[in-house]
Design a protein around this motif. Structure first.
Motif, short mmCIF file in Angstrom:
data_model
loop_
_atom_site.label_atom_id
_atom_site.label_comp_id
_atom_site.label_asym_id
_atom_site.label_seq_id
_atom_site.Cartn_x
_atom_site.Cartn_y
_atom_site.Cartn_z
N THR A 88 0.82 -1.15 -0.06
CA THR A 88 -0.04 -0.22 -0.02
C THR A 88 1.09 1.21 -0.15
O THR A 88 1.94 1.49 0.73
N MET A 89 0.51 2.18 -0.80
CA MET A 89 1.31 3.68 -1.15
C MET A 89 0.12 4.37 -0.51
O MET A 89 -0.79 4.86 -1.10
N TYR A 90 0.71 5.35 0.64
CA TYR A 90 -0.24 6.32 1.04
C TYR A 90 0.18 7.62 0.62
O TYR A 90 1.15 7.90 0.54
N VAL A 91 -0.89 8.43 -0.09
CA VAL A 91 -0.51 9.55 -0.62
C VAL A 91 -1.30 10.77 -0.08
O VAL A 91 -2.62 10.62 0.55
N ASN A 92 -0.49 11.85 0.34
CA ASN A 92 -1.01 12.57 1.17
C ASN A 92 -1.93 14.00 0.72
O ASN A 92 -2.02 14.76 1.30
N TYR A 93 -2.19 13.74 -0.50
CA TYR A 93 -3.23 14.71 -1.29
C TYR A 93 -4.25 13.85 -1.76
O TYR A 93 -4.31 12.48 -2.05
N THR B 97 0.03 15.25 -7.12
CA THR B 97 0.79 14.30 -6.29
C THR B 97 0.11 12.78 -6.57
O THR B 97 0.98 11.90 -6.54
N ASP B 98 -1.26 13.10 -6.45
CA ASP B 98 -1.90 11.67 -6.67
C ASP B 98 -1.88 10.92 -7.85
O ASP B 98 -1.48 9.70 -7.99
N LEU B 99 -1.72 11.74 -8.99
CA LEU B 99 -1.50 11.23 -10.16
C LEU B 99 0.00 10.76 -10.39
O LEU B 99 0.12 9.67 -11.16
N VAL B 100 0.81 11.52 -10.09
CA VAL B 100 2.22 10.96 -9.92
C VAL B 100 2.41 9.69 -9.14
O VAL B 100 3.27 8.65 -9.56
N ALA B 101 1.89 9.64 -7.90
CA ALA B 101 1.86 8.42 -7.39
C ALA B 101 1.26 7.23 -7.93
O ALA B 101 1.86 6.14 -7.83
N ARG B 102 0.14 7.31 -8.54
CA ARG B 102 -0.74 6.37 -9.27
C ARG B 102 0.18 5.89 -10.43
O ARG B 102 0.25 4.50 -10.74
#
Length: 301
Positions: free
Chosen positions: A14-19, A25-30
């Motif tokens: 699980t990767m937790y995204v702070n926005y 930031t979410d799109l980069v994380a995904r």
């Protein structure tokens, strides 16, 4: 007997995204998660933990077990800026830094019909009786013009906004003179002829507008270098940390990640774990002074 680390990973991470969902930031994380899972061999599930100006996510995953199954976004603002401005439930030593995964770019822009065509024009106006008003979503990008004012003796008044679109609309509506935001916020309006980029306040020029100088190239010692990256709870088995680091570095170099992330105005660059930790540590020290100088640091306890 094989250890738990030898068997890792046996199930999804699980990767937790702070926005929130849909944020840059979410799109980069995904994009990163989709590539990392190819290298790791298990799904990487993104879970959003927005709130408290991006500090809720790191505070949450810092308390997860250090077993390699939980990690998350640890970008420059929550790691190096927020602790100087507010009380946060973590410190950098609570994390095993994994990798830097991209550089945010910022620039200063005005309306296309603005009389300010260069940074010098802005400085001259700021040193006149009128001064210059500008907007941004907050640190670190707002520090660019506040520092410019300190260096030149000009009056730059910061008007905070909740989002990038709100900041841009304030300029388009002539409520403020300038905005300091990201390519994804500014470029659509530059391309439509409604705004003009005066300078990049990042260490590099914008690839979208390569003829526009950086602030340093324009003659002003102002530079904001902000990255995003990932970290895990402190205490990972060394081999697990190395595997996560290598998976992240490989993901950043993948053509799919490179193409997707550029669309969000983020430069898809990588730092290894040691380099990214050093960058955050240096940023934490530098931001302490910058925020004090700007009058934005929290009161000492």
């Amino acid at each position: 007997m094989a250890s738990a680390a030898d068997a890792w990973p046996t199930h999804e991470l699980t990767m937790y995204v702070n926005y929130g969902p849909g944020s840059a930031t979410d799109l980069v994380a995904r994009a990163l998660a989709g590539e990392m899972e190819k290298a790791i061999g298990q799904p990487v599930i993104v879970q959003n933990k927005p709130g408290a100006q991006g500090t809720l996510g790191p505070a949450f995953f810092a308390r997860r077990p250090a077993d390699g199954y939980s990690f998350g976004i640890l970008s420059f603002a929550p790691a190096a800026i927020a602790p100087h401005m507010m009380d946060v439930a973590y410190k950098l030593d609570d994390f095993d830094v994994v990798a830097g995964i991209g550089r945010y770019r910022y620039g200063v822009a005005v309306r296309a019909d603005s009389p300010y065509r260069t940074v010098k024009d802005l400085v001259d106006a700021a040193k006149s009786g009128k001064g210059v008003s500008f907007t941004a979503t907050g640190a670190p990008n707002n520090l660019a013009l506040l520092k410019l004012g300190t260096l030149t003796g000009g009056s730059f008044t910061f008007v905070p906004m909740k989002s990038g679109p709100d900041s841009v609309n304030a300029v388009l509506g002539s409520h403020v003179d300038a905005v300091v935001q990201t390519p994804s916020d500014i470029m659509p309006f530059v391309q439509s002829g409604q705004m003009r980029l005066l300078a990049s306040v990042s260490p590099v020029r914008w690839s979208e507008l390569p003829d526009t100088p950086t602030m340093k190239e324009a003659g002003y010692n102002v530079e904001i270098d902000s990255w995003t990256g990932i970290a895990a709870p402190r205490g990972l088995p060394p081999e697990v940390l190395r595997t996560l680091e290598q998976a992240a570095l490989k993901a950043v170099q993948s053509p799919a990640y490179q193409q997707r992330v550029k669309q969000f105005g983020v430069d898809p660059l990588a730092m290894d774990a040691r380099s990214y930790r050093a960058f955050l540590e240096a940023g934490y020290r530098d931001m302490a002074k910058a925020l004090r100088d700007a009058g934005m640091a929290k009161a000492a306890n």
